[in-house]
Design a protein around this motif. Structure first.
Motif, short mmCIF file in Angstrom:
data_model
loop_
_atom_site.label_atom_id
_atom_site.label_comp_id
_atom_site.label_asym_id
_atom_site.label_seq_id
_atom_site.Cartn_x
_atom_site.Cartn_y
_atom_site.Cartn_z
N ILE A 1 0.85 -1.20 0.00
CA ILE A 1 0.00 0.00 0.00
C ILE A 1 0.88 1.25 0.00
O ILE A 1 0.63 2.20 -0.74
CB ILE A 1 -0.99 0.01 1.20
CG1 ILE A 1 -1.84 -1.27 1.20
CG2 ILE A 1 -1.89 1.25 1.13
CD1 ILE A 1 -2.80 -1.39 2.39
N ASP B 1 -4.38 10.25 -12.05
CA ASP B 1 -5.05 8.98 -12.35
C ASP B 1 -6.54 9.13 -12.63
O ASP B 1 -7.08 8.46 -13.49
CB ASP B 1 -4.92 8.04 -11.13
CG ASP B 1 -3.65 7.21 -11.16
OD1 ASP B 1 -3.03 7.13 -12.24
OD2 ASP B 1 -3.31 6.65 -10.12
N ILE B 2 -7.19 9.97 -11.84
CA ILE B 2 -8.65 10.07 -11.95
C ILE B 2 -9.03 10.56 -13.35
O ILE B 2 -9.93 10.03 -13.99
CB ILE B 2 -9.23 11.01 -10.87
CG1 ILE B 2 -8.95 10.42 -9.48
CG2 ILE B 2 -10.73 11.23 -11.08
CD1 ILE B 2 -9.40 11.28 -8.31
N GLY B 3 -8.30 11.56 -13.82
CA GLY B 3 -8.55 12.07 -15.16
C GLY B 3 -8.41 10.98 -16.21
O GLY B 3 -9.25 10.84 -17.11
N THR C 1 -8.71 7.72 -15.76
CA THR C 1 -9.77 6.73 -15.61
C THR C 1 -11.09 7.25 -16.17
O THR C 1 -11.84 6.49 -16.80
CB THR C 1 -9.93 6.33 -14.12
OG1 THR C 1 -8.72 5.72 -13.69
CG2 THR C 1 -11.09 5.35 -13.94
N LEU C 2 -11.35 8.51 -15.95
CA LEU C 2 -12.63 9.06 -16.43
C LEU C 2 -12.73 9.03 -17.96
O LEU C 2 -13.83 9.04 -18.51
CB LEU C 2 -12.86 10.48 -15.88
CG LEU C 2 -13.23 10.51 -14.38
CD1 LEU C 2 -13.31 11.94 -13.87
CD2 LEU C 2 -14.53 9.76 -14.10
N LYS D 1 -12.27 6.48 -19.47
CA LYS D 1 -12.85 5.15 -19.72
C LYS D 1 -14.26 5.04 -19.15
O LYS D 1 -14.76 3.94 -18.86
CB LYS D 1 -11.96 4.07 -19.09
CG LYS D 1 -10.53 4.10 -19.62
CD LYS D 1 -9.78 2.84 -19.26
CE LYS D 1 -8.34 2.91 -19.73
NZ LYS D 1 -7.49 3.74 -18.84
N ALA D 2 -14.93 6.17 -18.98
CA ALA D 2 -16.27 6.19 -18.38
C ALA D 2 -17.25 5.27 -19.10
O ALA D 2 -18.08 4.62 -18.46
CB ALA D 2 -16.80 7.62 -18.34
N ILE E 1 -16.85 1.82 -17.85
CA ILE E 1 -17.41 1.68 -16.49
C ILE E 1 -18.94 1.59 -16.58
O ILE E 1 -19.56 0.74 -15.93
CB ILE E 1 -16.98 2.86 -15.58
CG1 ILE E 1 -15.45 2.96 -15.51
CG2 ILE E 1 -17.54 2.67 -14.17
CD1 ILE E 1 -14.94 4.19 -14.76
N ASP E 2 -19.53 2.43 -17.41
CA ASP E 2 -20.99 2.40 -17.61
C ASP E 2 -21.45 1.01 -18.04
O ASP E 2 -22.40 0.46 -17.49
CB ASP E 2 -21.43 3.41 -18.68
CG ASP E 2 -21.29 4.85 -18.21
OD1 ASP E 2 -21.20 5.06 -16.98
OD2 ASP E 2 -21.26 5.75 -19.07
N PHE F 1 -19.91 -1.83 -17.74
CA PHE F 1 -19.69 -2.83 -16.69
C PHE F 1 -20.84 -2.78 -15.69
O PHE F 1 -21.39 -3.82 -15.31
CB PHE F 1 -18.36 -2.61 -15.96
CG PHE F 1 -18.11 -3.64 -14.89
CD1 PHE F 1 -17.41 -4.80 -15.17
CD2 PHE F 1 -18.61 -3.47 -13.60
CE1 PHE F 1 -17.21 -5.77 -14.20
CE2 PHE F 1 -18.42 -4.43 -12.62
CZ PHE F 1 -17.72 -5.58 -12.91
N GLU F 2 -21.20 -1.59 -15.28
CA GLU F 2 -22.27 -1.44 -14.28
C GLU F 2 -23.60 -2.00 -14.80
O GLU F 2 -24.35 -2.63 -14.06
CB GLU F 2 -22.44 0.03 -13.89
CG GLU F 2 -21.37 0.48 -12.90
CD GLU F 2 -21.52 1.92 -12.45
OE1 GLU F 2 -22.14 2.72 -13.20
OE2 GLU F 2 -21.01 2.25 -11.37
N HIS G 1 -25.45 -9.56 -11.17
CA HIS G 1 -25.34 -9.58 -9.70
C HIS G 1 -26.10 -8.38 -9.13
O HIS G 1 -25.49 -7.46 -8.61
CB HIS G 1 -23.87 -9.51 -9.27
CG HIS G 1 -23.00 -10.55 -9.89
ND1 HIS G 1 -21.74 -10.30 -10.37
CD2 HIS G 1 -23.22 -11.87 -10.13
CE1 HIS G 1 -21.21 -11.41 -10.87
NE2 HIS G 1 -22.10 -12.38 -10.74
N TRP H 1 -27.57 -7.78 -6.51
CA TRP H 1 -27.41 -7.47 -5.08
C TRP H 1 -26.14 -6.69 -4.80
O TRP H 1 -25.98 -6.14 -3.71
CB TRP H 1 -27.38 -8.78 -4.28
CG TRP H 1 -26.25 -9.66 -4.69
CD1 TRP H 1 -24.97 -9.62 -4.24
CD2 TRP H 1 -26.28 -10.68 -5.69
NE1 TRP H 1 -24.20 -10.55 -4.89
CE2 TRP H 1 -24.98 -11.21 -5.78
CE3 TRP H 1 -27.29 -11.20 -6.52
CZ2 TRP H 1 -24.65 -12.24 -6.66
CZ3 TRP H 1 -26.96 -12.23 -7.38
CH2 TRP H 1 -25.66 -12.73 -7.45
N ALA H 2 -25.24 -6.64 -5.76
CA ALA H 2 -23.92 -6.06 -5.48
C ALA H 2 -23.92 -4.52 -5.56
O ALA H 2 -24.82 -3.92 -6.07
CB ALA H 2 -22.88 -6.61 -6.44
#
Lengths: 201, 472
Positions: free
Chosen positions: A106, A176-178, A180-181, A183-184, A187-188, A190-191, A198, A200-201
């Motif tokens: 970490i 990093d956040i920029g 990753t965004l 690849k929005a 992420i959409d 995947f969700e 799943h 319940w997740a």
């Protein structure tokens, strides 16, 4: 985040193994809601007496190492808690690079998020760098992230490995956040898929 | 299809994107948040005008700073900086619309105890928190690990983490444990065997009969200290005990969704023949009640042993052991069972659950702590506290002379007023014996709840089995 390309600076020797994050920044300094200002408390309990006076023989209190920018450390540096206050304190003091045979996961990860380069080297190389660091302030080491080398004060060159993505972010000071965004869409989708598979997740 | 480990399966089910160099974007199902490692992350969101992407998957609770004394409703019991941190979390939870258990809520407690208790933690999930003991949740067969504050901000903004896959490490505990030996002894025995760096770069899967025989509480204790062995995460495959624990929890699925979830959870195990990069096997019968003598969790020995000498070690450890003995005020050859203690702390995310309190109370029943010993029990959550009161455990502690506290991290890391004075020696059920961990100059011996209770009665580190014989 500040970029990291090359650095030539004083290396402080800290051969103790298992230097943990409680040593790097004790918990009483985690109560801040800021990232800055922690350098004065870096290694607080090793560095100061209870009355606040300096412990003279602690390495960063010695005249030669007060402006150190590199630490050459014993095994398993940064073990313990996830507190990012540890790299924040190192950075605020002026440390930009830590070299050891091994780092806790970490802590290692947290360093890259803050423009600090942790370098893993085999024991025999750490031994050479440690001996070089012990020579004091005149023995400056050079860390070249682009070439992935560390050069001792007497010109010995050692190569190191670093993850390509992390190197890219460090050299360019990227957020990093920029990244990753960008690849929005992934992420959409995947969700969407996961909500069906799943729910319940 | 290639045989996969439990870790491989959970990982595969959460990859959002994989770059050519192997760097992955991993989806995060549950994000737990506490007051110490989150303020800078929320501030970062504000500064870049970002929102929390999935507030319904984000759960916050203050635990590190909060006083555990009964008068804590009085704000004056908190130092100014602690109060600011807790208030910042109150405000951030409200502003960003995330689930929140404030200090005044009976469900408040240590984040790693509240998550499972409320059914937020479920098998097969990815769970992160800005706290290294997030490994605890691996007991459910969920991939759970600690992250730094920059990553907290990353998860808040994107519900993902940039990760590279770790290697697979199998730790098998065969056979059954002997009486007086607990989950805490298992996890400390593993660290003693592999060292604090032994798990670095790995995810551990704990398996074997002794692990299967543990309750969910015990499994959480084992996974909790995976990080002390260097592994970011520890895992235990879910089974009927896991499902029984989850069923009916407030945020667990119900009805048909429950049936579907269980069907999926039953696929979460390591396939026959799956590859592990490292394997360690320990016989359950060989594990004794353990105690730490130094300032690293790897400095662990059976209670029947003596303090080692630096000359028993090699390399950098020689200097470290000498430093540890100086710090701990111990000399080589001294019997561990003769080390006198000043304080007993029972609690923490390692051992602050109901089963831990039952184990300590079983030893303390009808007995008193030794005069002059300071002893406290800090339940892991308000609900653990309530249950312990209902079961009569609280009265056993009070009658034995223990302080019966409210929930929080307390003396495990001493960010609140519960601290050791310089030189004060503590038998603690927590997870770290680092220099200064429980207070500057404080001396920590890690052990199980039963061992802590035994030490409170005798005033020195004690083999719990001696007291168990008395009670039979």
């Amino acid at each position: 985040m500040d970029k990291f390309t090359t650095l030539t600076g004083i290396a402080a020797p800290m051969p103790l193994v298992n230097i943990d994050t409680d040593m790097i920044i004790p918990k009483q300094f985690l109560k801040t809601i800021k990232r800055s200002g922690l350098g004065v408390n870096l290694f607080d309990e090793m560095r100061y007496n209870l009355d606040g006076s300096e412990i003279a023989d602690f390495v960063l209190n010695q005249p030669a190492y007060r402006k150190a920018e590199i630490i050459v450390a014993g095994d398993n540096f940064g073990c313990g808690s996830s507190r990012e206050h540890a790299p924040w304190a190192l950075l605020d003091f002026g440390i930009r690079c830590v070299i050891s045979t091994s780092f806790a996961d970490i802590f290692y990860n947290n360093c890259f998020k803050n423009g600090i380069l942790p370098i893993v080297m085999p024991q025999e190389v750490v031994d050479v760098l440690m001996a070089d660091a012990k020579k004091g302030a005149n023995a400056r080491q050079t860390v070249d992230l682009i070439a992935q080398t560390v050069t001792t004060s007497d010109g010995q060159v050692f190569a190191f490995e670093v993850d390509g993505h992390r190197k890219h972010c460090l050299i360019n000071g990227l957020d990093d956040i920029g990244l990753t965004l960008e690849k929005a869409t992934a992420i959409d989708s995947f969700e969407k898929k996961n909500a069906a598979l799943h729910p319940w997740a | 299809m290639t045989a996969r480990t439990l870790y491989d399966k959970i990982w595969d089910d959460h990859v959002v994107h994989q770059a050519d160099d192997g760097t992955c974007l991993l989806y995060i199902d549950r994000h737990l948040v506490h007051e110490v490692t989150s303020p800078q992350a929320f501030e970062g969101l504000r500064m870049s005008n970002r929102k929390v992407r999935a507030p319904e998957k984000t759960i916050a609770v203050p635990d590190h700073n909060v006083p555990t004394t009964l008068d804590r409703a009085n704000a004056a019991t908190m130092t100014e900086d602690s109060r600011i941190q807790v208030q910042a979390l109150d405000q951030n939870a409200k502003d960003f619309g995330i689930h929140y258990y404030p200090v005044s809520d009976v469900r408040q407690g240590i984040v790693h105890i509240v998550g499972p208790e409320q059914g937020w933690t479920l098998p097969g999930m990815t769970v992160v928190c800005g706290d290294s003991h997030t490994a605890t949740h691996g007991a459910f067969g969920s991939l759970a690990h600690g992250i730094g504050t920059s990553e907290v901000e990353h998860v808040l903004a994107t519900q993902t983490l940039i990760q590279r896959k770790a290697k697979n490490f199998k730790v098998e505990i065969t056979g059954s444990l002997r009486p007086g030996v607990t989950a805490k002894d298992i996890t400390m025995a593993v660290i003693g065997e592999t060292g604090t760096g032994g798990g670095t770069g790995y995810v551990i899967e704990y398996c074997g009969q002794a692990i299967r025989e543990l309750s969910m509480e015990g499994r959480m204790t084992v996974c909790n200290m995976a990080i002390e062995g260097g592994a970011r995460a520890g895992l235990i495959a879910p089974d009927e005990k896991t499902f029984a624990y989850c069923m009916g929890r407030p945020h667990a699925p119900k009805g048909a969704a429950w049936e579907a979830a269980v069907a999926y959870w039953k696929t979460l195990y390591t396939d026959e023949g799956a590859h592990f990069d490292k394997v360690v096997t320990i016989k359950g019968e060989d594990i004794a009640p353990l105690v730490t003598w130094g300032t690293s969790p790897e400095d662990v020995l059976p209670i029947t042993a003596v303090v080692p000498s630096p000359s028993d070690f090699t390399g950098g450890k020689v200097e470290a052991v000498q430093r540890a003995l100086d710090y701990m005020g111990l000399v080589p050859g001294q019997k561990l069972s003769e080390i006198k203690i000043d304080t007993v702390f029972i609690g923490s995310c390692t051992n602050g659950r109901i089963e831990d309190l039952r184990a300590a109370a079983a030893i303390l029943k009808g007995k008193k702590k030794k005069d002059g010993i300071r002893a406290m029990v800090v339940p892991g959550s308000g609900l653990v506290r309530a249950q312990a009161e209902e079961e009569g455990l609280a009265q056993i502690f009070i009658d034995a002379g223990f302080e019966w506290r409210l929930a929080g991290c307390s003396m495990c890391l001493a960010m609140n007023p519960d601290q050791l004075a310089p030189g004060e020696r503590c038998a603690a059920t927590s997870n770290r014996n680092f220099e200064g961990r429980q207070g500057r100059g404080g001396r920590t011996h890690l052990l199980s709840p039963g061992m802590a209770a035994a030490a409170a009665i005798t005033g020195h580190l004690t083999d719990v089995r001696d007291l168990m014989a008395e009670t039979v």
